[in-house]
Design an enzyme around this catalytic site. Structure first.
Site, short mmCIF file in Angstrom:
data_model
loop_
_atom_site.label_atom_id
_atom_site.label_comp_id
_atom_site.label_asym_id
_atom_site.label_seq_id
_atom_site.Cartn_x
_atom_site.Cartn_y
_atom_site.Cartn_z
N CYS A 142 41.52 31.11 52.61
CA CYS A 142 42.00 30.58 53.88
C CYS A 142 43.16 29.65 53.58
CB CYS A 142 40.90 29.83 54.63
SG CYS A 142 39.46 30.84 55.04
N ARG A 148 47.37 33.96 53.38
CA ARG A 148 46.05 33.64 52.87
C ARG A 148 44.93 34.02 53.84
NH1 ARG A 148 46.33 30.10 48.54
NH2 ARG A 148 44.19 29.45 48.89
N TRP A 167 40.49 33.56 56.98
CA TRP A 167 40.11 34.92 56.57
C TRP A 167 38.60 34.97 56.65
CZ3 TRP A 167 39.22 37.05 51.10
CH2 TRP A 167 39.13 38.45 51.13
N ASN A 183 38.38 25.71 53.10
CA ASN A 183 38.68 26.94 52.36
C ASN A 183 37.63 27.06 51.28
OD1 ASN A 183 39.73 29.09 50.92
ND2 ASN A 183 41.32 27.87 49.92
N GLY A 184 36.76 28.06 51.39
CA GLY A 184 35.70 28.22 50.40
C GLY A 184 34.44 28.73 51.04
N THR A 240 45.87 44.79 41.06
CA THR A 240 47.19 45.06 40.48
C THR A 240 47.33 44.49 39.08
OG1 THR A 240 48.35 45.30 42.60
CG2 THR A 240 49.64 44.48 40.75
N SER A 251 46.46 37.14 36.35
CA SER A 251 46.25 36.91 37.78
C SER A 251 47.54 36.35 38.38
CB SER A 251 45.10 35.93 38.02
OG SER A 251 45.05 35.50 39.36
N GLN A 252 48.01 36.96 39.47
CA GLN A 252 49.22 36.47 40.11
C GLN A 252 49.03 35.04 40.60
OE1 GLN A 252 51.94 35.19 42.91
NE2 GLN A 252 49.96 35.82 43.68
N SER A 253 47.93 34.80 41.30
CA SER A 253 47.69 33.49 41.89
C SER A 253 47.11 32.50 40.90
CB SER A 253 46.72 33.61 43.07
OG SER A 253 45.42 33.98 42.62
N THR A 310 42.00 33.87 41.13
CA THR A 310 41.10 34.99 41.42
C THR A 310 39.69 34.69 40.94
OG1 THR A 310 43.00 36.46 41.11
CG2 THR A 310 40.82 37.47 41.19
N GLU A 324 48.43 52.12 40.35
CA GLU A 324 49.08 51.08 41.13
C GLU A 324 49.76 51.66 42.38
OE1 GLU A 324 50.66 47.35 42.37
OE2 GLU A 324 48.90 48.03 41.26
N LYS A 366 48.94 50.68 46.29
CA LYS A 366 49.95 50.23 47.26
C LYS A 366 49.89 51.06 48.54
CE LYS A 366 51.27 46.80 45.23
NZ LYS A 366 49.86 46.73 44.91
N GLU A 405 46.79 50.00 50.43
CA GLU A 405 46.86 48.63 50.95
C GLU A 405 47.65 48.52 52.24
OE1 GLU A 405 46.83 45.15 47.68
OE2 GLU A 405 48.39 46.65 47.35
N HIS A 453 38.97 68.56 35.18
CA HIS A 453 37.57 68.16 35.11
C HIS A 453 37.05 67.70 36.47
CE1 HIS A 453 37.50 68.55 30.78
NE2 HIS A 453 38.59 67.81 30.69
N LYS A 485 46.17 37.56 50.32
CA LYS A 485 47.05 37.64 49.16
C LYS A 485 46.29 37.49 47.85
CE LYS A 485 50.74 37.81 46.71
NZ LYS A 485 51.31 39.13 46.46
#
Length: 709
Positions: A47, A78, A133, A160-161, A404, A449-451, A454, A582, A586, A589, A605, A704
């Protein structure tokens, strides 16, 4: 180890494998005893929190609304299923506005109500705001934040949490005649604060006292900001697990470079709170620096269990003495953000995703800037300098990531194995911890991790830390949890990424891991020629990406043919298996089209059963060691009457002649082809979403940074 038997004596040495296996079994069996709190970090939700306090700074109430709403709009990536804010009106008291939907819905609501008091001036004022969120309770107005202690709004809170013991607290408060109106876990927090304040044996509690006692009863991971009618013009914020930072703005120059921590229950020592360098100041609380940069570049990154209060314009950070660690810092630095406002604006682009795709030539250059000497073909990663020897002496490398970031590990695994001559394992963070994977002291664990926040990856980090492995972080966020908890790391310098679907961070992660691989293999004479070849390929990479981006019109034409399809298959192998994974992610997403990335070698297979004249297939057939095998896969789908779309190299007339449509890429060294190959798929997913009339930057049900398990 010797063993004796009757009448004879024999001696046997355990193999290293047997010894490690025995130790692992013992550790797992004794895990609850030696590390009782090793259970994963509490799940967190994504959030956005924003709060604003203007101390002795005259401000129109309309401007206060605007500051709060702009802050939420910066944080909307977020979470965007509902939003709310709370401000004070001189005659009405606390005014709470909450609305289901995006922040623009809240904006319309706020500016459509009575405007008579918008022009009134507030000398000192506290406003809090939140974008949600949903986890506990559906998206709705009653579940939006701020949540209140009751009809009188004595205490208000944004959160947030996740509070994992909220059911027990709720049951207790209901027994005390508290009535709950939402389905959220958040509502227990202001009601608990209300109960604590009105049932204290002490004559008078401060705002910080109330919050401190309140959070001592909470379990979970959270960032909280409190506002109270009983404590006007004061604000208290708490961080435990979820990100939170404070921005400071003053008309006079801020000369302090740190704020000392006050420990509750310990005799004051060197207490040095922040007081404004003048008679006025403005303070901002936010979940991310992107919401602060248009107001100030002076910020404090809060750490877990920090309680931050602002009373009479003075900022104080407190902690409980019994939570203090012997080696923890006794102050928080006031740092200067390097972020620029234009970096978080769309500019001439229609969406952030489109902007970030086209920023990749610059973001890749920034990732390499100052780290590669192209004249001498050498790599210098300052964040790893003190651990370079340990990296080269390790026995195994484990790359741990999600989504990703996991794909960036898959894309670079082959190169890392080649240059390090070590086994390299790429793990999904959630599965890694579920299996209680054996980890040893001579392992290197790389967390991507981008952020940097995570939850699954942080859980895995905590697990590996308890095993004594060397921890390396690769993130795009300074001050993030992963960057703080790891031993060393690489900041990818991709710049802010606002769009929920990651694009430029992915390619910068690949380049970062490529540079790390070169660093690990630099002392092997047999690898020096290969390293030099890759470094020269990196030198040309930004220009090659610009060339690929010129294919946008061609990819738009392809998207027009595909946007009404139900499914899409993407096939590749080698370095480009990750490209297919990837690319499929995308497409899923942002366009909500079912898509699947398939390893070409596994086509026969099972997945080949899906292929017919009605199934669109994209095949990556580039000239590397797997070219012939990918060519065979192309022939197999053609034999099933498929009309294949290929991503091939310029001048490859054979593949182009077999393709229904083809996208030709410029040649580059094999391990970097995956960077060029993903860009057409990023553009394809973007155009598919636009043609379907979808919100590209805010896809449904996603946020995000995934900070929930």
């Amino acid at each position: 180890v010797s063993t004796q038997s009757t009448g004879s004596c024999s001696c046997r040495l355990f193999s290293e494998f047997e010894l490690r296996l025995s130790i692992t079994v013992l550790l797992v069996l004794s895990l609850p005893l030696i590390y009782p709190k090793l259970s994963p970090l509490e799940p967190k939700r994504m959030c956005g929190i924003f709060a604003y306090l203007n101390f002795c700074t005259p401000c129109q109430r309309k401007k206060i609304y605007e500051i709060l709403l702009r802050g939420l709009e910066r944080l909307e990536y977020r979470g965007y299923d509902s939003a709310g804010l709370a401000v004070d009106f001189p005659e009405e008291g606390v005014h709470i506005a909450r609305k289901q939907g995006k922040v623009k819905m809240l904006r319309n609501m706020v500016f459509d109500v009575e405007k008579a008091q918008y022009d009134t001036i507030a000398i000192t004022h506290v406003g809090i705001a939140h974008t949600r969120w949903a986890t506990h309770g559906e998206p709705s107005e009653r579940n939006a934040h701020p949540q209140s202690s009751g009809e009188d709004s004595t205490f208000l809170c944004v959160h947030n949490g996740i509070i994992t013991n909220f059911k027990d607290i709720k049951k207790f408060l209901e027994s005390k005649q508290y009535v709950f109106t939402s389905e959220t876990d958040t509502e227990v927090i202001p009601k608990l604060a209300h109960y604590i304040y009105h049932n204290s044996e002490e004559e008078k509690l401060s705002f910080t006292d109330v919050v401190e006692r309140c959070i001592s009863q909470l379990e979970g991971a959270f960032a909280l900001v409190f506002k109270s009618r009983l404590f006007p013009d004061q604000i208290v914020a708490v961080k435990r697990g979820s990100p939170l930072l404070v921005g400071i703005k003053s008309e006079n120059q801020i000369t302090m470079d740190k704020v000392n921590i006050t420990y509750r229950g310990r005799q004051a020592s060197g207490d040095r709170p922040f007081s404004p360098p003048g008679t006025s100041a403005e303070y901002f609380f936010a979940s991310d620096a992107s919401a602060l940069i248009e107001h100030t570049d002076r910020v404090i990154y809060l750490e877990d269990d920090d309680i931050t209060s602002i009373v009479d314009g003075t900022l104080r950070i407190t902690r409980l003495a019994d939570h203090a660690k012997t080696d923890e810092s006794t102050s928080r630095q006031i740092t200067t953000l390097r972020l620029q406002l234009q970096e978080i604006m769309k500019g001439n682009f229609s969406t952030f995703m489109q902007k970030e795709i086209f920023e990749q030539p610059e973001s890749l250059l920034n990732t390499m800037r100052g780290r590669i000497d192209f004249a001498t073909n050498t790599v210098n990663l300052g964040g790893l300098a003190h651990h370079a020897v340990d990296l080269m002496r390790c026995r195994r490398i484990i790359v741990i990531a999600s989504g990703t970031s996991f794909h960036s590990g898959v894309a670079t695994r082959q190169l890392m194995e080649e240059l390090s001559e070590l086994p390299v394992v790429v793990e999904l963070s959630s599965d890694f911890l579920d299996r209680q994977t054996p980890v040893f002291r001579d392992d290197v664990c790389i967390f991507v991790s981008q952020s940097g926040e995570t939850a699954d990856t942080l859980n895995a980090l905590k697990y590996c830390k308890s095993r004594g492995a060397l921890l390396v972080g690769i993130t795009n966020t300074v001050g993030s949890a992963i960057s703080r908890e790891t031993d060393c790391g690489i900041h990818i310098n991709a710049g802010p990424e606002i769009g929920v679907a990651s694009t430029k961070a992915y390619t910068s992660q690949i380049v970062s891991i490529v540079m790390l691989s070169i660093l690990i293999g630099r002392d092997r004479i047999s690898k020096q020629k290969r390293c030099a070849e890759i470094i020269q390929g990196l030198k040309d990479l930004p220009d090659l990406v610009r060339e690929v981006l010129k294919l946008d019109d061609q990819i738009l034409s392809l998207a027009k043919d595909l946007h009404e399809e139900k499914s899409l298959l993407l096939m590749g192998r080698g370095y480009n298996y990750a490209t297919c994974l990837e690319g499929a992610l995308k497409v899923k997403e942002v366009s909500y089209m079912h898509s699947e990335g398939i390893l070409s070698g596994e086509l026969k297979h099972g997945p080949l059963a899906l292929v017919d004249e009605n199934m669109p297939c994209v095949l990556v057939v580039l000239k590397d060691k797997t070219y012939e095998k990918c060519h065979n896969a192309l022939q197999q789908v053609i034999a099933r009457h498929c009309r294949p779309i290929t991503i091939c190299e310029q001048g490859d007339e054979d593949v182009q002649s077999m393709s229904f449509r083809s996208i030709a890429l410029p040649p580059v060294v094999d391990c970097l082809k995956c960077i060029l190959a993903i860009i057409p798929l990023q553009l394809l997913s973007f155009h598919l979403a636009v043609l379907r009339g979808l919100d590209v930057d805010c896809p449904r049900n996603l946020a995000k940074s995934v900070t929930t398990e």
